[in-house]
Write a protein that holds these residues in place. Structure first.
Motif: not given
Length: 273
Positions: A236-246
């Motif tokens: 979940d963390r990785a998915a959230f950070l990927a979306e927010y980072g973009r």
């Protein structure tokens, strides 16, 4: 409201940039009562980078750092300012009056507390806390604090929108983002009402951050802490950070000087009359 779990190493990745506003704040603090033996409280001291700056300015002071994060205090004791005393306590509950301080400093802490209150059974918001601090300092002493004023910036607006999106709102909830701060004039009025001579201003630093995804790395140390605390599952963390980072890369594109991150701060100094 869930208190965030802090990561001292992540927070200190941008230690110089985070400490610069404190140095500018302290430049407006005049000579204190009891020169050479001042009593100073650093409330919300974190990993001790702010406490170290206070020691530079007042080398012989009795200096106490207060924070509610044991990991942050562990770093403060070893890497921040080892000659200071440290106390594990919540800023909302700590009574500074028995210390009879000449100066109370708070570096980027009040934004984590409810501006208006009540919160978690506590009677008031952080304006009440500022006035309580002002009442505790010795005559001629000071209260000095600085807080971020960029809650409308893309870094925060995008985070709030993503938190409320269908994918994440069930996991994060409304209390994953903290309440924020008041306009500068509210702090001026609060200090004046507490019997202080107020000095309040604001500054926007155009901070050029190096490296890949630097704004994401910046907010991982601060604004993202409540979200990362909630998202215990690594996927979940990785998915959230990927979306927010973009989203952050689109909002803050890299340029010749690096990635420019406008960093608005609100400053307040109150001299107790």
């Amino acid at each position: 409201m869930t208190d965030p779990v802090w990561d001292p190493t992540q927070y200190l990745r941008f230690a110089d940039e985070r400490t610069r506003p404190l140095r500018d704040l302290l430049a407006r603090v005049p000579a204190l009562p009891h020169p050479g033996e001042e009593t100073i409280l650093d409330i919300g001291c974190g990993p001790g980078n702010s406490t170290a700056v206070l020691r530079e300015r007042w080398p012989h002071a009795r200096l106490t750092g207060v924070d509610n994060s044991a990991p942050m205090l562990a770093t403060a004791r070893t890497e921040g300012e080892p000659t200071a005393d440290y106390l594990l306590a919540d800023a909302r509950d700590h009574d500074p009056a028995p210390a009879r301080p000449d100066l109370i400093v708070s570096n980027a802490t009040l934004q984590w507390l409810n501006p208006d209150g009540p919160e978690q059974g506590r009677a008031g918001g952080h304006l009440d806390l500022v006035q309580r601090w002002a009442a505790a300092v010795n005559p001629g002493g000071a209260v000095a604090f600085q807080v971020p004023g960029n809650f409308d910036a893309p870094s925060h607006a995008l985070l709030a929108d993503l938190r409320r999106s269908p994918r994440w709102r069930g996991r994060l909830g409304e209390d994953a983002v903290r309440p924020g701060v008041h306009p500068p004039e509210r702090y001026l009025d609060a200090l004046a009402a507490a019997g202080c001579l107020p000095d309040v201003w604001e500054t926007t630093y155009l901070t050029a951050l190096p490296g890949p995804d630097p704004v994401l790395e910046w907010v991982k140390g601060t604004a993202l802490r409540p979200v990362l605390t909630r998202l215990a599952d690594p996927a979940d963390r990785a998915a959230f950070l990927a979306e927010y980072g973009r989203l952050l890369r689109e909002a803050y594109p890299a340029g010749p000087a690096g990635t420019v991150f406008p960093f608005r701060r609100i400053f307040a100094v109150g001299i107790r009359q």
